[in-house]
Design a protein around this motif. Structure first.
Motif, PDB file in Angstrom:
ATOM      1  N   LEU A  15      -4.586  12.473  44.195  1.00  0.00           N
ATOM      2  CA  LEU A  15      -4.479  11.619  43.012  1.00  0.00           C
ATOM      3  C   LEU A  15      -3.017  11.535  42.604  1.00  0.00           C
ATOM      4  CD1 LEU A  15      -7.376  12.927  40.727  1.00  0.00           C
ATOM      5  CD2 LEU A  15      -7.338  10.803  42.023  1.00  0.00           C
ATOM      6  N   PHE A  16      -2.591  10.364  42.213  1.00  0.00           N
ATOM      7  CA  PHE A  16      -1.249  10.167  41.695  1.00  0.00           C
ATOM      8  C   PHE A  16      -1.333   9.131  40.593  1.00  0.00           C
ATOM      9  CE2 PHE A  16       2.588   7.682  41.312  1.00  0.00           C
ATOM     10  CZ  PHE A  16       3.557   8.662  41.188  1.00  0.00           C
ATOM     11  N   LEU A  17      -0.712   9.423  39.461  1.00  0.00           N
ATOM     12  CA  LEU A  17      -0.657   8.456  38.382  1.00  0.00           C
ATOM     13  C   LEU A  17       0.550   8.781  37.516  1.00  0.00           C
ATOM     14  CD1 LEU A  17      -3.204   6.488  36.764  1.00  0.00           C
ATOM     15  CD2 LEU A  17      -1.896   7.818  35.136  1.00  0.00           C
ATOM     16  N   GLY A  18       1.393   7.805  37.313  1.00  0.00           N
ATOM     17  CA  GLY A  18       2.524   7.966  36.410  1.00  0.00           C
ATOM     18  C   GLY A  18       2.196   7.345  35.069  1.00  0.00           C
ATOM     19  N   ILE A  19       2.683   7.976  34.014  1.00  0.00           N
ATOM     20  CA  ILE A  19       2.409   7.475  32.669  1.00  0.00           C
ATOM     21  C   ILE A  19       3.682   7.575  31.830  1.00  0.00           C
ATOM     22  CG2 ILE A  19       1.561   9.727  31.880  1.00  0.00           C
ATOM     23  CD1 ILE A  19      -0.491   8.160  30.152  1.00  0.00           C
ATOM     24  N   ALA A  20       3.934   6.544  31.055  1.00  0.00           N
ATOM     25  CA  ALA A  20       5.038   6.556  30.091  1.00  0.00           C
ATOM     26  C   ALA A  20       4.447   6.238  28.726  1.00  0.00           C
ATOM     27  CB  ALA A  20       6.101   5.525  30.467  1.00  0.00           C
ATOM     28  N   ALA A  21       4.815   7.037  27.739  1.00  0.00           N
ATOM     29  CA  ALA A  21       4.277   6.850  26.395  1.00  0.00           C
ATOM     30  C   ALA A  21       5.340   7.244  25.380  1.00  0.00           C
ATOM     31  CB  ALA A  21       3.019   7.693  26.207  1.00  0.00           C
ATOM     32  N   GLU A  22       5.109   6.835  24.145  1.00  0.00           N
ATOM     33  CA  GLU A  22       6.032   7.196  23.078  1.00  0.00           C
ATOM     34  C   GLU A  22       5.254   7.732  21.891  1.00  0.00           C
ATOM     35  OE1 GLU A  22       8.258   3.666  22.233  1.00  0.00           O
ATOM     36  OE2 GLU A  22       6.599   2.667  21.258  1.00  0.00           O
ATOM     37  N   VAL A  23       5.954   8.508  21.100  1.00  0.00           N
ATOM     38  CA  VAL A  23       5.375   9.151  19.922  1.00  0.00           C
ATOM     39  C   VAL A  23       5.967   8.516  18.677  1.00  0.00           C
ATOM     40  CG1 VAL A  23       5.109  11.338  18.684  1.00  0.00           C
ATOM     41  CG2 VAL A  23       5.230  11.321  21.184  1.00  0.00           C
ATOM     42  N   THR A  24       5.094   8.196  17.716  1.00  0.00           N
ATOM     43  CA  THR A  24       5.538   7.709  16.418  1.00  0.00           C
ATOM     44  C   THR A  24       4.931   8.617  15.358  1.00  0.00           C
ATOM     45  OG1 THR A  24       5.507   5.442  17.274  1.00  0.00           O
ATOM     46  CG2 THR A  24       5.656   5.712  14.885  1.00  0.00           C
ATOM     47  N   HIS A  25       5.780   9.130  14.466  1.00  0.00           N
ATOM     48  CA  HIS A  25       5.328   9.988  13.370  1.00  0.00           C
ATOM     49  C   HIS A  25       5.125   9.109  12.147  1.00  0.00           C
ATOM     50  CE1 HIS A  25       7.567  12.585  16.143  1.00  0.00           C
ATOM     51  NE2 HIS A  25       6.603  13.439  15.872  1.00  0.00           N
ATOM     52  N   LEU A  26       3.934   9.192  11.555  1.00  0.00           N
ATOM     53  CA  LEU A  26       3.584   8.316  10.436  1.00  0.00           C
ATOM     54  C   LEU A  26       3.062   9.121   9.247  1.00  0.00           C
ATOM     55  CD1 LEU A  26       1.647   5.721  12.603  1.00  0.00           C
ATOM     56  CD2 LEU A  26       3.902   5.377  11.603  1.00  0.00           C
ATOM     57  N   THR A  27       3.267   8.560   8.072  1.00  0.00           N
ATOM     58  CA  THR A  27       2.703   9.169   6.872  1.00  0.00           C
ATOM     59  C   THR A  27       1.386   8.506   6.485  1.00  0.00           C
ATOM     60  OG1 THR A  27       4.055   7.701   5.509  1.00  0.00           O
ATOM     61  CG2 THR A  27       4.928   9.905   5.960  1.00  0.00           C
ATOM     62  N   ASP A  28       1.183   7.269   6.933  1.00  0.00           N
ATOM     63  CA  ASP A  28      -0.057   6.539   6.646  1.00  0.00           C
ATOM     64  C   ASP A  28      -0.887   6.388   7.907  1.00  0.00           C
ATOM     65  OD1 ASP A  28       0.626   6.071   3.925  1.00  0.00           O
ATOM     66  OD2 ASP A  28       1.930   4.422   4.560  1.00  0.00           O
ATOM     67  N   VAL A  29      -2.161   6.107   7.735  1.00  0.00           N
ATOM     68  CA  VAL A  29      -3.076   5.911   8.865  1.00  0.00           C
ATOM     69  C   VAL A  29      -2.529   4.805   9.772  1.00  0.00           C
ATOM     70  CG1 VAL A  29      -5.411   5.206   9.517  1.00  0.00           C
ATOM     71  CG2 VAL A  29      -5.064   6.642   7.500  1.00  0.00           C
ATOM     72  N   PRO A  30      -2.433   5.072  11.080  1.00  0.00           N
ATOM     73  CA  PRO A  30      -1.921   4.042  11.993  1.00  0.00           C
ATOM     74  C   PRO A  30      -2.788   2.797  11.992  1.00  0.00           C
ATOM     75  CG  PRO A  30      -2.010   6.187  13.072  1.00  0.00           C
ATOM     76  CD  PRO A  30      -2.724   6.324  11.757  1.00  0.00           C
ATOM     77  N   THR A  31      -2.153   1.640  12.097  1.00  0.00           N
ATOM     78  CA  THR A  31      -2.930   0.401  12.188  1.00  0.00           C
ATOM     79  C   THR A  31      -3.313   0.070  13.624  1.00  0.00           C
ATOM     80  OG1 THR A  31      -0.879  -0.867  12.098  1.00  0.00           O
ATOM     81  CG2 THR A  31      -2.099  -0.611  10.048  1.00  0.00           C
ATOM     82  N   PRO A  32      -2.444   0.350  14.618  1.00  0.00           N
ATOM     83  CA  PRO A  32      -2.927   0.151  15.984  1.00  0.00           C
ATOM     84  C   PRO A  32      -3.625   1.416  16.472  1.00  0.00           C
ATOM     85  CG  PRO A  32      -0.611   0.730  16.062  1.00  0.00           C
ATOM     86  CD  PRO A  32      -1.010   0.665  14.603  1.00  0.00           C
ATOM     87  N   GLY A  33      -4.431   1.263  17.499  1.00  0.00           N
ATOM     88  CA  GLY A  33      -5.033   2.425  18.128  1.00  0.00           C
ATOM     89  C   GLY A  33      -6.276   2.930  17.436  1.00  0.00           C
ATOM     90  N   ALA A  34      -6.704   4.109  17.888  1.00  0.00           N
ATOM     91  CA  ALA A  34      -7.923   4.727  17.374  1.00  0.00           C
ATOM     92  C   ALA A  34      -7.721   6.241  17.338  1.00  0.00           C
ATOM     93  CB  ALA A  34      -9.109   4.374  18.278  1.00  0.00           C
ATOM     94  N   PRO A  35      -8.433   6.922  16.456  1.00  0.00           N
ATOM     95  CA  PRO A  35      -8.248   8.371  16.352  1.00  0.00           C
ATOM     96  C   PRO A  35      -8.807   9.118  17.551  1.00  0.00           C
ATOM     97  CG  PRO A  35     -10.026   7.646  14.911  1.00  0.00           C
ATOM     98  CD  PRO A  35      -9.413   6.417  15.498  1.00  0.00           C
ATOM     99  N   VAL A  36      -8.063  10.136  17.965  1.00  0.00           N
ATOM    100  CA  VAL A  36      -8.513  11.071  18.992  1.00  0.00           C
ATOM    101  C   VAL A  36      -8.935  12.362  18.302  1.00  0.00           C
ATOM    102  CG1 VAL A  36      -7.776  12.421  20.998  1.00  0.00           C
ATOM    103  CG2 VAL A  36      -7.024  10.057  20.751  1.00  0.00           C
ATOM    104  N   SER A  37      -8.258  12.667  17.198  1.00  0.00           N
ATOM    105  CA  SER A  37      -8.573  13.819  16.352  1.00  0.00           C
ATOM    106  C   SER A  37      -8.220  13.405  14.924  1.00  0.00           C
ATOM    107  CB  SER A  37      -7.768  15.049  16.794  1.00  0.00           C
ATOM    108  OG  SER A  37      -6.387  14.839  16.563  1.00  0.00           O
ATOM    109  N   ASN A  38      -8.196  14.354  14.018  1.00  0.00           N
ATOM    110  CA  ASN A  38      -7.872  14.025  12.624  1.00  0.00           C
ATOM    111  C   ASN A  38      -6.496  13.397  12.462  1.00  0.00           C
ATOM    112  OD1 ASN A  38     -10.306  14.949  11.624  1.00  0.00           O
ATOM    113  ND2 ASN A  38      -9.541  17.016  11.302  1.00  0.00           N
TER     114      ASN A  38
END
Length: 141
Positions: A15-38
């Motif tokens: 198996l091989f898979l490359g992934i690139a991602a970024e982190v954004t720190h927010l004080t309010d609930v994110p508008t894009p995406g969905a929760p993975v945890s609290n």
């Protein structure tokens, strides 16, 4: 934005898979995406093919694998980060189409998170049933 390459090579499969991602720190609930945890959220709505530069639209199963992998390490991320919300935005995937297995998304994003947030990676043992073609992920917990 950080990149990570997940690779496993065993007798009979790889198996091989490359992934690139970024982190954004927010004080309010994110508008894009969905929760993975609290506090950890996942956004996979704007992903490109790292080899070809074209946009990838991930199906529900692929997003579910990303959520599963990130879910394995969400507690580690929450222990390190103090932000109210941590949004992980997947931006690019390196997919070898000839042997792509969407199951590789889970350990790839977990490995990316361990490298990005500097915690000990979770061990994920992968096995492959050559008869059915299915992969099994066994997370050491």
């Amino acid at each position: 934005m950080g990149a990570y390459r997940y690779k496993v090579q065993k007798g009979g499969f790889g198996l091989f898979l490359g992934i690139a991602a970024e982190v954004t720190h927010l004080t309010d609930v994110p508008t894009p995406g969905a929760p993975v945890s609290n506090r950890v959220w996942l956004d996979a709505s704007e992903v490109v093919n790292a080899f070809h530069g074209n946009r990838l639209v991930l199906n529900e199963r692929e997003v579910a694998w990303l959520r599963a992998g990130l879910g394995q390490v969400a507690g580690d991320i929450e222990r390190i980060e103090t932000s109210a919300y941590i949004l992980i935005s997947v931006r690019a995937l390196e997919i070898f189409e000839v042997n792509y297995a969407e199951e590789a998304l889970a350990p790839a994003i977990a490995g990316w998170a361990a490298e990005t947030f500097a915690f000990t990676p979770r061990n994920c043992t992968v096995s492959h049933d050559s008869t059915t073609g299915q992969f099994t992920l066994d997370w050491d917990e």
